[in-house]
Design an enzyme around this catalytic site. Sequence first.
Site, short mmCIF file in Angstrom:
data_model
loop_
_atom_site.label_atom_id
_atom_site.label_comp_id
_atom_site.label_asym_id
_atom_site.label_seq_id
_atom_site.Cartn_x
_atom_site.Cartn_y
_atom_site.Cartn_z
CG ASP A 153 -4.32 -14.09 27.67
OD1 ASP A 153 -4.66 -15.31 27.07
OD2 ASP A 153 -3.93 -13.52 28.10
CE LYS A 154 -3.47 -21.47 30.30
NZ LYS A 154 -2.19 -21.76 30.59
#
Length: 433
Positions: free
Chosen positions: A151-152
């Site tokens: 994920d980010k």
Amino acid sequence: MGVPSLRVVATGLWRACGAWSRRLGPPRFSLAPMAQNLEVPVSVRAKEEQDKKAWSLQGRVRVWEKTEQKAKKLKSDEDEGQSRKLPKRKVVLLLAYSGKGYHGMQRNVRSSRFRTIEDDLVSALVQSGCIPESHGEDMKKMSFQRCARTDKGVSAVGQVVSLKVWLIEDILEKINNHLPSHIRILGLKRVTGGFNSKNRCDARTYCYMLPTFAFAHKDRDMQDESFRLSAETLQRVNELLACFRGTHNFHNFTSQKGPQEPSARRYILEMRCGEPFVRDGLEFAVITVKGQSFMTHQIRKMVGLVVAIMRGHAPESLLEHSWGPTKVDVPKAPGLGLVLERVHFDRYNQRFGGDGLHEPLDWVAEEGAIAAFKECHIFPSIIDTERRERSMAQWLSTLPAHNFSASALAVADGDTKAPSPLGGSEEGEGDTD
């Protein structure tokens, strides 16, 4: 009708006998004296010379055109031609990176708005001469596959990607020369031609680093840096984390998954919190979780629910009920502390690790480099960002807004549609832990 002239008769005989003599051999008589007196029109000779010159010129033009086309082809495919001299093999790369400032691992070729880890990786592969530029534009051409999407803001020290590359000399050094310091290729190994890092992966291990004040009761100051985790509190944390072991329905720990979907069932092998440690005056602890696979935001929500229970916002019974069909409000912890620690290829190693041709994918020799990268890039980034941005403290301040009581009441009443957190909806989120 007049009598034909001697010249006309002689010409006819000469043509006929000449053609016959070319087929059957030399003529029995010769018309050479007569033929010497014959005159061929100048226009016919001139035409023959022009035809010869034309054919000669045309031949030269054709040769030149072919040469030019060949030269153009060699020039346009210069890299391809040179690469054919190098072996092209299927390999895996052990990748470590700090995810801060990146929009996750996976590259989006159609959009350059958000920078990803794979954007920098593919660029380095092209610049180092491991792959042609066309493969960088179409990653399927090099059979590229990542073991796990992150994920980010999520980091990794054990990410593995599989792809086909030209085995150039000093390949790791050349790739790393074109990468920023917070992205490193720590290892490379040959694998079978049909190897796929995602499909061959048996399990994945993540760790989540967080300040221990996250486990303090809600009545205590959430930014109290003097908080130290007691042995009794750590034991209770591990008791809650142990409840996740085994196969459960995690539809409440992700988005866009219903309780009836088979893919919502996931198997967790291990989940525990290690001993706390102090960095720059602030105490931290690391939660380690190993599972076959994880869904979008699953780990962060597993951590989030345990923190909500430890702080007294949610009842302990809500954890078990979250695996049932009822919709439960599960908070999602920040992504800052999440790190992909290791990926496991046990079945592949059993089959190919000892065949004498391929190495086992265990990365024992790279353990020192992995630990050094964490100490140099991962932990300092998490600690520094936590101190400056107070991401955990800010997230903890949002927990009272979650409707845990409504979720618990819905469980008691048998309602499967509890209110969404903050009146919103999680539908549409697509990042991956």
